[in-house]
Design a protein around this motif. Structure first.
Motif, short mmCIF file in Angstrom:
data_model
loop_
_atom_site.label_atom_id
_atom_site.label_comp_id
_atom_site.label_asym_id
_atom_site.label_seq_id
_atom_site.Cartn_x
_atom_site.Cartn_y
_atom_site.Cartn_z
N ASP B 275 49.34 37.14 6.09
CA ASP B 275 50.24 36.02 6.38
C ASP B 275 49.89 35.32 7.69
O ASP B 275 50.65 34.50 8.18
N TYR B 276 48.74 35.68 8.25
CA TYR B 276 48.43 35.20 9.58
C TYR B 276 47.57 33.94 9.59
O TYR B 276 47.38 33.32 10.62
N GLY B 277 47.04 33.59 8.45
CA GLY B 277 46.22 32.38 8.40
C GLY B 277 45.07 32.54 7.43
O GLY B 277 45.07 33.43 6.58
N MET B 278 44.10 31.65 7.61
CA MET B 278 42.94 31.68 6.71
C MET B 278 41.68 31.41 7.51
O MET B 278 41.71 30.76 8.55
N LEU B 279 40.58 31.88 6.97
CA LEU B 279 39.28 31.59 7.55
C LEU B 279 38.51 30.81 6.50
O LEU B 279 38.17 31.34 5.45
N LEU B 306 43.68 34.60 16.71
CA LEU B 306 43.24 35.67 15.82
C LEU B 306 41.84 36.10 16.23
O LEU B 306 40.97 35.26 16.44
N ASN B 307 41.67 37.35 16.38
CA ASN B 307 40.33 37.88 16.61
C ASN B 307 39.88 38.54 15.32
O ASN B 307 40.49 39.50 14.86
N ILE B 308 38.85 37.99 14.76
CA ILE B 308 38.49 38.35 13.40
C ILE B 308 37.41 39.42 13.37
O ILE B 308 36.39 39.30 14.05
N GLY B 309 37.62 40.43 12.59
CA GLY B 309 36.59 41.43 12.32
C GLY B 309 35.95 41.11 10.97
O GLY B 309 36.45 41.53 9.93
N LEU B 310 34.89 40.32 11.02
CA LEU B 310 34.26 39.84 9.78
C LEU B 310 33.08 40.74 9.41
O LEU B 310 32.37 41.21 10.29
N TYR B 311 32.90 40.96 8.12
CA TYR B 311 31.75 41.77 7.72
C TYR B 311 31.13 41.24 6.43
O TYR B 311 31.78 40.56 5.64
N LEU B 312 29.87 41.56 6.26
CA LEU B 312 29.19 41.33 4.98
C LEU B 312 29.05 42.71 4.33
O LEU B 312 28.83 43.70 5.01
N ALA B 364 42.91 41.31 14.90
CA ALA B 364 44.17 41.37 15.64
C ALA B 364 44.65 39.96 15.93
O ALA B 364 43.87 39.02 15.97
N TRP B 365 45.94 39.84 16.08
CA TRP B 365 46.48 38.53 16.41
C TRP B 365 47.34 38.64 17.65
O TRP B 365 47.84 39.70 18.00
N GLN B 366 47.46 37.52 18.31
CA GLN B 366 48.20 37.53 19.56
C GLN B 366 49.54 36.86 19.38
O GLN B 366 49.66 35.84 18.72
N SER B 367 50.52 37.45 19.95
CA SER B 367 51.84 36.87 19.88
C SER B 367 52.47 36.99 21.25
O SER B 367 52.25 37.96 21.95
N ASN B 368 53.24 36.00 21.62
CA ASN B 368 53.81 36.11 22.95
C ASN B 368 55.00 37.06 22.97
O ASN B 368 55.56 37.34 24.01
N MET B 483 45.97 44.54 12.82
CA MET B 483 46.50 44.34 11.45
C MET B 483 46.25 45.57 10.60
O MET B 483 45.83 45.47 9.45
N VAL B 484 46.49 46.70 11.18
CA VAL B 484 46.12 47.93 10.46
C VAL B 484 46.88 48.12 9.15
O VAL B 484 46.44 48.85 8.28
N ASP B 485 47.99 47.45 9.01
CA ASP B 485 48.79 47.63 7.79
C ASP B 485 48.32 46.76 6.63
O ASP B 485 48.73 46.97 5.50
#
Lengths: 220, 497
Positions: B275-279, B306-312, B364-368, B483-485
């Motif tokens: 629910d945090y967005g899209m890449l 958002l800090n994205i952990g992207l992989y191939l 991970a995402w950042q929230s204030n 976003m471990v869940d």
């Protein structure tokens, strides 16, 4: 498609089979009612939220139950099928909780104090072995239970859910790892750390009982 | 208190559960909701009473149940219709509390360029001149399967040019290159042979950002990898080495046939980050050394960062992660939330189906909501309003020290280092291997600061340093929420050429 085929049978046949389906659903809900009530309450710790989770669990289950391939879940023919149906329902409940309620709860929790860990003290409570305890003891036990429950509520879901699955649902490590999509070693680690954190939280609560703390919006 | 006894009490509470108050009617109410789509034949209570006399105890067969849905008033028609109706009924409205989130300035803390720092013996360095010698250079290529593969496929381009200024001589041994990566093998002898040297590409109108990863410093041979973001490295350029105010310039001419082969992939759908967005993936290019992905980040409303952990991933499920410091684009592009990721995988390694995915463990995402930890420098007090006890930040004291660069040179100004611990962070995810879980801002914003983060037995440690002369009053720490869940499934990508 078996019993869901679109042929046009007699009106009487329709009525009868519809009744059987409804009756099957009724039996299914009533069979699992108590356990799902308990599980949803254990997970959410709030009556309203647990009711919502309870209903969503059965409605979600119904999406599958009405399909012919899931007939064994709706009307299990033996103990093993009954157990499988129960496990399947628990998984739905857990996943719904993780998908929806856990996210909301993350922001709603108010847990203090932050630095109580440093002042860790053992919880001075004992469970009496007396099977017929005095009213005062009953009261104390209830108080102890409330303290432990609140400590459990404070625990992050990363630890709380594996603990609930392991102790309350009596799932084995493999089952937990499958449902939570974790390595078995991670499940073990979370169970260990969860118990450890629970002990610390309890110590912290004992430390702060002189000043009531806020847990999930309630004073303890 | 005896720990075992406490454990028993905990276990007892865990195993037991009372029923929620006034919950006896829940089954009835729920059954009404479930049965409603089936038509109004009796009530749930009625149906409950039929149980004893029905054949519910055994599995129904096709002859027992034939099309229960045809012919009803307002009937649903088919099994599929019924299924859809039920599904729609049970849809849950997702209400994640994001409305109150606001934007906070932040700077990503990262470990930054990874320095392997492998030492090589002289005989290995000597052997390097006789390519291919990949097998003997494995330690040089740890974590660089793309470069290793490129060398194995004879993509090393020897140069063997030397420039001597005063008593220092730099030899450019050779390079391996693709469109956006340049692996440079060089050696330094004479004065300053042990010192750090700065590499730069001198290309007219080259405005892209460049990341330089210093990979190894042996007694004779060093390896640095230059990664260009947002711009292609031309086949002709000048490679400059700066050391002790002296600049050693090497004109380089690349063999295009050895450096320009690449495989393009496409993905016609955005990668959904729960629910945090899209890449939105704009380009996937796998060159001789590295894979590069250009993407546009579309965060959901209220999500700051958002800090994205992207992989191939290949068809065997083997994953190669893109660098976590993916945001090295130009400033303008960063503002537009475009990102460029690089991962060490060569086109030579591609075989079969390829997938791309986002790893929730590394995202991970950042929230204030969590940006409420701040540290007063003057009083050395932490103010924390973190909502979860597992996210405690503990201040571990300060240290005044000299800061040295990679060559060991100390800066003139002493630095004050503040160290914070976040005990719960790795507990949340013991398997986590990423870096980007913290952010900070300072008031007033100092011109210099140093940041680091590492894992200790006690949890994640943040090290924040500021020059002693700076006038920082307050340091804010923003914590990224892992976003471990979430369950984020990889998507297959299609080859274009």
């Amino acid at each position: 498609m078996g019993w869901l085929k679109t042929d046009t049978p007699s009106q009487r046949g329709v009525s009868e089979s519809n009744e059987v389906l409804k009756a099957s659903l009724t039996v299914f809900v009533k069979t699992h009612d108590v356990m799902i009530r308990k599980l949803s309450y254990k997970l959410t710790a709030e009556v309203e939220a647990s009711k919502d989770l309870y209903q969503q669990t059965f409605l979600k289950a119904m999406e599958r139950l009405i399909l012919p391939e899931h007939l064994a879940l709706l009307s299990p023919s033996g103990i093993s099928e009954e157990k499988a149906a129960a496990n399947w329902l628990y998984t739905i409940c857990l996943n719904l909780y993780r998908d929806q309620y856990a996210k909301e709860k993350r922001w709603l929790n108010v847990v203090e104090p932050q630095y109580a860990e440093d002042s860790a003290q053992a919880l001075k409570i004992e469970f009496a072995a007396d099977p017929d305890p005095e009213p005062l003891e009953v009261l104390m036990r209830e108080e102890e239970r409330a303290v432990i429950e609140s400590a459990l509520c404070q625990l992050s879901d990363h630890y709380r859910i594996p603990l609930i699955m392991y102790y309350f649902l009596e799932c084995d490590l493999k089952k937990i790892s499958e449902v939570l999509e974790l390595e078995i070693s991670t499940v073990k680690s979370r169970l260990f750390r969860g118990r450890e954190k629970l002990r610390k939280n309890l110590a912290a609560q004992e430390f702060s009982t002189a000043n009531p703390i806020k847990v999930s919006g309630r004073e303890v | 208190m005896d720990e075992r006894l406490l454990d028993k009490k905990i276990e007892k509470v865990l195993r037991e559960q009372s029923l929620p108050d006034h919950s006896d009617s829940w089954a009835e109410e729920t059954l009404q909701l479930m049965i409603e789509p089936l038509g109004s034949i009796g009530t749930a209570a009625d149906l409950g009473g039929q149980q004893a006399g029905s054949d519910l105890g055994r599995r129904q067969t096709g002859s027992d149940l034939q099309d229960p849905f045809d012919g009803q008033a307002g009937s649903i028609g088919t099994a599929a219709d019924l299924h859809n109706t039920v599904v729609n009924r049970s849809k849950i409205t997702k209400t994640i509390m994001r409305g109150t989130l606001t934007v906070a300035a932040s700077l990503i803390i990262g470990i930054g360029g990874l320095m392997i720092g492998a030492k090589f013996n002289p005989s290995l360095a000597e052997n390097m001149m006789k390519w291919p010698l990949v097998g003997q250079w494995v330690e040089y290529l740890v974590g660089k399967p793309g470069l290793k593969s490129a060398i194995e496929h004879d993509r090393y381009q020897p140069i063997n040019a030397a420039i001597k200024i005063d008593n220092t001589e730099i030899t450019l041994n050779g390079v391996v290159a693709d469109q956006q990566t340049l692996a440079v093998y060089y050696s330094i002898t004479g004065d300053h042979a042990e010192e750090f040297v700065e590499l730069s590409l001198e290309i007219p109108d080259f405005k892209a950002a460049i990341g330089i990863e210093f990979s190894g410093m042996g007694e004779e041979v060093r390896l640095s990898e230059i990664r260009a973001y947002g711009h292609e490295i031309p086949t002709q350029f000048t490679l400059a080495f700066t050391m002790d105010n002296k600049v050693f310039r090497f004109p380089v001419s690349l063999d295009a046939s050895l450096s320009r082969e690449s495989v393009q992939y496409e993905l016609n759908q955005p990668l959904v980050i729960a629910d945090y967005g899209m890449l939105d993936i704009e380009e996937i290019n796998v060159g001789v050394i590295n894979a590069s992905v250009k993407a546009r980040l579309l965060p959901a409303e209220g999500v700051k960062d958002l800090n994205i952990g992207l992989y191939l991933m290949d068809q065997n499920g083997d994953k190669i992660y893109f660098d976590s410091m993916g945001r090295l684009n130009s400033e303008a592009e960063v503002e537009a939330q475009t990102m460029e990721f690089k991962a060490s995988i060569s086109r030579f390694e591609l075989d079969g189906k390829m997938f791309i995915g986002i790893d929730p463990q590394r995202t991970a995402w950042q929230s204030n909501v969590l940006s409420t930890v701040y540290f007063d420098v003057s009083s050395e007090t932490i103010h924390s309003e973190l909502p979860n006890q597992s996210e405690i930040i503990v201040y571990k004291g300060r240290e005044v020290s000299a800061l040295s660069d990679m060559s060991g040179k100390e800066s003139e100004k002493p630095w004050i280092t503040y160290e914070f611990l976040r005990p719960g962070m790795f507990d949340e995810n013991p398997d986590y291997g990423g870096h980007e879980y913290g952010a900070l801002r300072m008031e007033p914003d100092p011109s210099e600061s140093s940041m680091g983060m590492w894992q200790t037995e006690e949890g994640a440690a943040f090290n924040i340093g500021v020059p002693e002369t700076s006038e920082v009053d307050r340091i804010y720490l923003s914590l990224f929420v892992p976003m471990v869940d979430e369950v984020l499934k990889p998507v297959e990508i299609k080859k274009l050429n």
